[in-house]
Scaffold this motif. Structure first.
Motif, PDB file in Angstrom:
ATOM      1  N   ARG A  64      -5.145  -8.109  10.399  1.00  0.00           N
ATOM      2  CA  ARG A  64      -4.649  -9.480  10.360  1.00  0.00           C
ATOM      3  C   ARG A  64      -4.012  -9.785   8.998  1.00  0.00           C
ATOM      4  O   ARG A  64      -2.992 -10.476   8.920  1.00  0.00           O
ATOM      5  N   LEU A  65      -4.603  -9.265   7.950  1.00  0.00           N
ATOM      6  CA  LEU A  65      -4.008  -9.455   6.626  1.00  0.00           C
ATOM      7  C   LEU A  65      -2.667  -8.740   6.520  1.00  0.00           C
ATOM      8  O   LEU A  65      -1.704  -9.284   5.958  1.00  0.00           O
ATOM      9  N   LEU A  66      -2.584  -7.536   7.060  1.00  0.00           N
ATOM     10  CA  LEU A  66      -1.318  -6.797   7.015  1.00  0.00           C
ATOM     11  C   LEU A  66      -0.235  -7.541   7.796  1.00  0.00           C
ATOM     12  O   LEU A  66       0.929  -7.582   7.378  1.00  0.00           O
ATOM     13  N   ALA A  67      -0.616  -8.118   8.914  1.00  0.00           N
ATOM     14  CA  ALA A  67       0.351  -8.855   9.729  1.00  0.00           C
ATOM     15  C   ALA A  67       0.879 -10.092   9.004  1.00  0.00           C
ATOM     16  O   ALA A  67       1.958 -10.592   9.331  1.00  0.00           O
ATOM     17  N   ALA A  68       0.122 -10.566   8.023  1.00  0.00           N
ATOM     18  CA  ALA A  68       0.534 -11.771   7.287  1.00  0.00           C
ATOM     19  C   ALA A  68       1.537 -11.469   6.183  1.00  0.00           C
ATOM     20  O   ALA A  68       2.127 -12.407   5.620  1.00  0.00           O
ATOM     21  N   LEU A  69       1.741 -10.202   5.864  1.00  0.00           N
ATOM     22  CA  LEU A  69       2.677  -9.872   4.792  1.00  0.00           C
ATOM     23  C   LEU A  69       4.087 -10.383   5.118  1.00  0.00           C
ATOM     24  O   LEU A  69       4.631 -10.058   6.183  1.00  0.00           O
ATOM     25  N   PRO A  70       4.693 -11.131   4.219  1.00  0.00           N
ATOM     26  CA  PRO A  70       6.025 -11.694   4.486  1.00  0.00           C
ATOM     27  C   PRO A  70       7.144 -10.751   4.053  1.00  0.00           C
ATOM     28  O   PRO A  70       8.139 -11.181   3.463  1.00  0.00           O
ATOM     29  N   VAL A  71       6.978  -9.487   4.334  1.00  0.00           N
ATOM     30  CA  VAL A  71       7.991  -8.493   3.982  1.00  0.00           C
ATOM     31  C   VAL A  71       8.276  -7.659   5.219  1.00  0.00           C
ATOM     32  O   VAL A  71       7.465  -7.599   6.144  1.00  0.00           O
ATOM     33  N   ARG A  72       9.428  -6.982   5.238  1.00  0.00           N
ATOM     34  CA  ARG A  72       9.838  -6.228   6.403  1.00  0.00           C
ATOM     35  C   ARG A  72      10.401  -4.869   5.989  1.00  0.00           C
ATOM     36  O   ARG A  72      10.711  -4.628   4.821  1.00  0.00           O
ATOM     37  N   GLY A  73      10.533  -3.992   6.968  1.00  0.00           N
ATOM     38  CA  GLY A  73      11.199  -2.713   6.755  1.00  0.00           C
ATOM     39  C   GLY A  73      10.625  -1.884   5.624  1.00  0.00           C
ATOM     40  O   GLY A  73       9.415  -1.663   5.532  1.00  0.00           O
ATOM     41  N   THR A  74      11.512  -1.417   4.748  1.00  0.00           N
ATOM     42  CA  THR A  74      11.107  -0.538   3.653  1.00  0.00           C
ATOM     43  C   THR A  74      10.094  -1.204   2.736  1.00  0.00           C
ATOM     44  O   THR A  74       9.147  -0.553   2.264  1.00  0.00           O
ATOM     45  N   ALA A  75      10.264  -2.492   2.474  1.00  0.00           N
ATOM     46  CA  ALA A  75       9.323  -3.201   1.599  1.00  0.00           C
ATOM     47  C   ALA A  75       7.921  -3.212   2.215  1.00  0.00           C
ATOM     48  O   ALA A  75       6.914  -3.048   1.508  1.00  0.00           O
ATOM     49  N   LEU A  76       7.848  -3.399   3.522  1.00  0.00           N
ATOM     50  CA  LEU A  76       6.560  -3.368   4.207  1.00  0.00           C
ATOM     51  C   LEU A  76       5.944  -1.968   4.106  1.00  0.00           C
ATOM     52  O   LEU A  76       4.745  -1.826   3.842  1.00  0.00           O
ATOM     53  N   ALA A  77       6.761  -0.943   4.318  1.00  0.00           N
ATOM     54  CA  ALA A  77       6.266   0.431   4.222  1.00  0.00           C
ATOM     55  C   ALA A  77       5.720   0.718   2.827  1.00  0.00           C
ATOM     56  O   ALA A  77       4.690   1.390   2.673  1.00  0.00           O
ATOM     57  N   GLU A  78       6.373   0.223   1.814  1.00  0.00           N
ATOM     58  CA  GLU A  78       5.908   0.433   0.444  1.00  0.00           C
ATOM     59  C   GLU A  78       4.564  -0.246   0.204  1.00  0.00           C
ATOM     60  O   GLU A  78       3.672   0.318  -0.453  1.00  0.00           O
ATOM     61  N   GLU A  79       4.420  -1.459   0.728  1.00  0.00           N
ATOM     62  CA  GLU A  79       3.162  -2.184   0.558  1.00  0.00           C
ATOM     63  C   GLU A  79       1.998  -1.439   1.206  1.00  0.00           C
ATOM     64  O   GLU A  79       0.942  -1.250   0.592  1.00  0.00           O
ATOM     65  N   ILE A  80       2.177  -1.030   2.458  1.00  0.00           N
ATOM     66  CA  ILE A  80       1.052  -0.394   3.146  1.00  0.00           C
ATOM     67  C   ILE A  80       0.802   1.020   2.631  1.00  0.00           C
ATOM     68  O   ILE A  80      -0.333   1.500   2.651  1.00  0.00           O
ATOM     69  N   THR A  81       1.851   1.686   2.131  1.00  0.00           N
ATOM     70  CA  THR A  81       1.657   3.016   1.547  1.00  0.00           C
ATOM     71  C   THR A  81       0.793   2.929   0.299  1.00  0.00           C
ATOM     72  O   THR A  81      -0.087   3.772   0.071  1.00  0.00           O
ATOM     73  N   ALA A  82       1.010   1.902  -0.507  1.00  0.00           N
ATOM     74  CA  ALA A  82       0.187   1.710  -1.698  1.00  0.00           C
ATOM     75  C   ALA A  82      -1.265   1.430  -1.314  1.00  0.00           C
ATOM     76  O   ALA A  82      -2.199   1.975  -1.928  1.00  0.00           O
ATOM     77  N   LEU A  83      -1.462   0.594  -0.306  1.00  0.00           N
ATOM     78  CA  LEU A  83      -2.822   0.313   0.147  1.00  0.00           C
ATOM     79  C   LEU A  83      -3.506   1.580   0.639  1.00  0.00           C
ATOM     80  O   LEU A  83      -4.691   1.816   0.371  1.00  0.00           O
ATOM     81  N   HIS A  84      -2.761   2.388   1.378  1.00  0.00           N
ATOM     82  CA  HIS A  84      -3.306   3.631   1.908  1.00  0.00           C
ATOM     83  C   HIS A  84      -3.617   4.610   0.784  1.00  0.00           C
ATOM     84  O   HIS A  84      -4.678   5.245   0.769  1.00  0.00           O
TER      85      HIS A  84
END
Length: 238
Positions: A64-84
């Motif tokens: 649910r927190l990830l779904a709230a991120l106001p970013v898309r595409g490459t920016a979203l991938a960068e955010e979740i890659t850092a979390l991972h």
């Protein structure tokens, strides 16, 4: 994501956890950088109990927190890659389980999460392997990658009913690979996971070509026993 997951999450969260999560979602929506501190706190604040369909409360709350991120595409991938990259195994699992839902919400995300799937499939953590073979992997892994993901599950004792898309994506080459794996196990006198047989049975000739049937006449007792069990399972007697 299974629609039952968010419903079950809302039912299972305590009132205090529900308030915390709602406030966390607002914070992430306003400031994506807040996620780095909130994501690790989810287990402690919301709980880690099993939920539904292999999800835990923490998995669903993190999704649910990830779904709230106001970013898309490459920016979203960068955010979740850092979390991972910097998260523990529970945080990594939540990221992996969220990939399909993130793509559903943002088609531009597309296959940008595949490096995380491949990384998980190289690990020996069965929880990560299981999380990696969800709907997102079924959509985006190429044929060879998908076959090896299935084999990884077999080697790691992850039940094949946890592998998304198997009914549609299992092909003759995968059946051959599973039959070869079974022959190797029988030759070592070891039991064969019974959930591989529906895939093998779906492709006539694979069983016979594997050499497995002849193992019932092996002079080695352990191989004969393993072969008898495999034959019975293949024929549906087990």
């Amino acid at each position: 994501m299974d629609p039952s997951v968010p419903v079950a999450l809302d039912r299972q969260l305590t009132a205090e956890a529900r308030v915390w999560l709602a406030e966390a979602v607002v914070r992430v929506t306003r400031d994506p950088s807040a996620l780095a501190a909130l994501f690790p706190a989810v287990g402690r604040r919301c709980g880690r109990e099993p939920l539904v369909a292999g999800w835990t409360v923490a998995d669903a709350a993190r999704a649910r927190l990830l779904a709230a991120l106001p970013v898309r595409g490459t920016a979203l991938a960068e955010e979740i890659t850092a979390l991972h990259r910097y998260g523990d195994s529970a945080e990594q699992r939540a990221v992996l389980r969220s990939l399909a839902a993130l793509e559903d919400a943002d088609p531009t995300f597309a296959d940008l999460g595949l490096p995380l799937v491949r990384s998980a499939l190289r690990s020996n953590d069965t929880h990560l392997v299981e999380a990696a073979v969800g709907p997102y992997a079924a959509r985006h892994l190429d044929a060879d990658g998908y076959r090896h993901a299935v084999l990884k599950c077999v080697f790691c004792s992850v039940p094949l009913d946890r592998v998304a898309g198997l009914e549609d994506r299992a092909d003759r080459e995968l059946a051959r690979m599973l039959a070869d794996f079974a022959h190797e196990r029988v030759a070592a006198g070891r039991a064969v996971p019974t959930d591989i047989w529906p895939v093998v049975r779906a492709h006539p000739g694979i069983w016979e070509a594997s050499g497995l049937p002849a193992e019932v006449d092996s002079p080695v007792p352990a191989r004969r026993t393993a072969a008898d069990q495999a034959v019975a399972a293949y024929n549906g007697a087990l």
